[in-house]
Design an enzyme around this catalytic site. Structure first.
Site, PDB file in Angstrom:
ATOM      1  CE  LYS A   1      -2.697   2.698   2.683  1.00 36.55           C
ATOM      2  NZ  LYS A   1      -3.335   3.040   3.951  1.00 36.55           N
TER       3      LYS A   1
ATOM      4  CB  ALA B   1      -7.706   7.759   4.642  1.00 33.78           C
TER       5      ALA B   1
ATOM      6  CG  ASN C   1      -5.489   1.727  11.804  1.00 34.88           C
ATOM      7  OD1 ASN C   1      -5.818   1.407  12.940  1.00 34.88           O
ATOM      8  ND2 ASN C   1      -4.241   1.681  11.429  1.00 34.88           N
ATOM      9  CB  THR C   2      -8.264   6.201  13.237  1.00 32.73           C
ATOM     10  OG1 THR C   2      -7.013   6.346  12.562  1.00 32.73           O
ATOM     11  CG2 THR C   2      -8.267   7.038  14.486  1.00 32.73           C
TER      12      THR C   2
END
Lengths: 339, 256
Positions: free
Chosen positions: B95, B183, B205-206
């Site tokens: 990535k 994102a 992710n976050t």
């Protein structure tokens, strides 16, 4: 609970348990003191030449059971609320001024998040923050104050524990051979942190980096945590205008010197807290490896005659008293895992 | 949908940074039934193989690993990191992130295209983290990319899909290219929305790692991705500006 040692220390040596504690970091020192207070004949052996030659030397020394709940499981808070009393009764210089959580204006949303995950705090507005820390004046509009928390200078605290151990009649050996000393001990308590990695499955190092700054233009009375979505940083005041700024968390077992990136991040946070830090002297930069298990919780385990106290992660000062009691219960045959 | 010839077991890709502990990360990966886990190499590799303990935990998750070049700001940096990743994780998937602006962590499309070309020629299978720019997308495909990963919003911002028009346009222009929203997703509803737009997968992710209960949030994302995907396949109704009653108005007794 740790018992008062006086009635045990006087026991004839023939009936006293002879214990070797390995490692003079926070975990080894607290465990050794706890064992000695409960009447054991303790030898503390450290392969380095002083106390705290591992992660403990880099610690922030924050005694913050409630703040830690932001990212740690509830057990950390539960097992550490009496930690402040333990430290205050064993070493001088424990400050109990609470701790402060702030965020730069743009990241003030992080304060709400922090508050949702923690307890035992008061919400402060700008004047409330200024009343506690006049030097921060009107720089921050919102913060959290955890009044029951404290902090200690970890290096002073480690030295004080060493002295206390000697006062209790224990032997403290530096530059000890890794496998020694040999002496027919009843039990060995291994508190060697990341050095025990090869002997403890699942133990890994989590790199942390810190700075010591000297700045005579700023006075703080308590640790300040600066929340930031990417780079959360804390600043802990120490004597002589020193400030400890920490700490990065990197999943790496590289114990080499601090990186430029980390230093820039930590310095930026200090500068955001107060521009006077721009004139501060950089006294020290350091990096170390926190010993951690996969759940990032410390564990007391038994293998043969050896009791391992390890995996303190970022909670060495906070959780050592509870883990030392647990280890002592095993050694004295009163706890789970006792032989 | 194939990603470089590989069918993934799930359309939810999960990042591995910022979890309270590796154990909680593993719980989240299981709850998400993630098809891929991404792992950052840059900071962890400060010393030779110094991240080994964490990397082996990631490998032990039993999920295909997509290493990333997070934190790289130059072509050279990204290419070097990609080579290191190929060695450590024994995969030619990468990535590719080349950050152009450190506040928004916005991708540098020019450097990204250049790095993608170099890496593709070197045998890598590049998953480029990009803005939703159509022309940039075309150039990335020309550079050899067979997957595109536009942002929904800046990394870690949780703002969801900021430019719906741009994301729709990408989908319409490249109907056969695997598209992944990477994102900016903060909530399961954002992930469902991306899937409803016809995206092939999302990368989170976050939003999972920083949730109070990461494993529960991972499960919520799994359900949302599945819901959005099924909805897309079910051919959703069109929006209208007027009400269309679901029962006929004429003939109702009250109106007689």
């Amino acid at each position: 609970m740790a018992q008062s040692g006086s009635e045990h220390v006087g026991m004839p040596s023939g009936t006293r348990l002879r214990i070797l504690v390995r490692g003079a970091g926070v975990s080894g020192l607290v465990t050794a003191v706890t064992l000695a207070e409960r009447g054991a004949d303790v030898t503390l052996a450290e392969i380095g030449s002083r106390v705290g030659s591992g992660a403990s030397w880099m610690a922030g020394g924050m005694l913050a059971p409630w703040c830690e709940a932001e990212s740690a499981p509830p057990e950390v808070t539960r097992q550490s609320v009496d930690s402040l009393d333990w430290w205050a009764s064993h070493v001088p210089g424990v400050a109990r001024n609470g701790s402060l959580v702030l965020a730069p204006p743009r990241d003030v949303g992080e304060i709400a998040r922090f508050g949702r995950r923690t307890s035992h705090f008061q919400t402060l507005d700008g004047p409330g923050i200024a009343a506690l820390e006049p030097d921060l004046g009107d720089r921050f509009g919102k913060g959290l104050f955890f009044p029951d928390e404290g902090h200690v200078d970890p290096r002073d605290a480690l030295r004080a524990l060493r002295d206390r151990l000697v006062d209790l009649g224990a032997r403290v050996l530096f530059d000890a051979p890794p496998d020694g000393p040999d002496g027919g001990y009843d039990r060995v308590v291994d508190c060697t942190g990341i050095a025990a990695r090869a002997r403890l499955a699942g133990l890994r190092g989590v790199r942390g980096e810190m700075l010591l700054l000297r700045c005579s233009d700023v006075t703080l009375h308590r640790p300040v945590r600066m929340l930031h979505p990417r780079i959360p940083v804390y600043i802990v005041p120490r004597a002589d205008h020193l400030f400890m700024v920490g700490a990065t968390m990197v999943e790496s077992e590289n114990a080499g010197g601090m990186t430029v990136r980390s230093m820039v991040e930590l310095l930026t946070a200090a500068y955001v807290l107060h521009p006077a830090f721009g004139e501060a002297e950089i006294v020290e930069s350091g990096a170390g490896l926190r010993p951690a298990y996969p759940d990032n919780m410390p564990a007391v385990t038994v293998e043969g005659r050896t009791v391992y106290v390890n995996g303190m992660y970022r909670h060495g000062f906070l959780l050592s008293p509870a883990r030392a009691r647990q280890a002592a219960d095993i050694v004295f045959g009163t706890g789970p895992g006792a032989a | 949908m194939l990603f470089y010839g590989t069918e993934l077991s799930s359309r939810l890709m999960l990042g591995t940074a910022q979890y309270p502990s590796p154990e909680i990360l593993a719980d989240a990966v299981r709850a998400a039934q993630a098809g891929v886990v991404t792992v950052s190499l840059r900071r962890e590799s400060a010393g030779l193989r110094a991240g080994q303990a964490f990397w082996s935990m990631i490998r032990d998750l039993g999920v295909p690993v997509l290493p990333n070049t997070a934190g790289c700001h130059t072509v050279k940096d990204a290419v070097t990191t990609a080579h290191m990743a190929r060695e450590v994780f024994e995969t030619d998937w990468i990535k590719l992130e080349v950050i152009g602006e450190s506040d928004t962590l916005q991708p540098d499309m020019f450097a990204l295209i250049e790095a993608a070309r170099i890496l593709t020629e070197d045998g890598f299978k590049v998953f480029p983290y990009m803005t939703e720019d159509l022309v940039g997308a075309e150039r990335l495909l020309q550079a050899g990319c067979e997957v595109l990963m536009p942002w929904g919003a800046p990394i870690g911002s949780g703002k969801g899909l900021n430019n719906l028009f741009g994301l729709r346009a990408l989908r319409a222009h490249f109907p056969d290219v695997p598209l992944v929203v990477d994102a900016g997703i903060g909530l399961p509803s954002h992930a469902a929305q991306a899937m409803e737009l016809g995206y092939d997968a999302v990368l989170i992710n976050t939003a999972v790692a920083r949730a109070g209960d990461p494993a529960a949030m991972a499960a919520a994302f799994r359900l949302a991705v599945e819901a959005g995907r099924i909805a897309r396949q079910a051919d959703p109704m069109e929006e209208r500006d007027m009400a269309v009653p679901s029962t006929p108005v004429l003939g109702r007794a009250v109106l007689a």
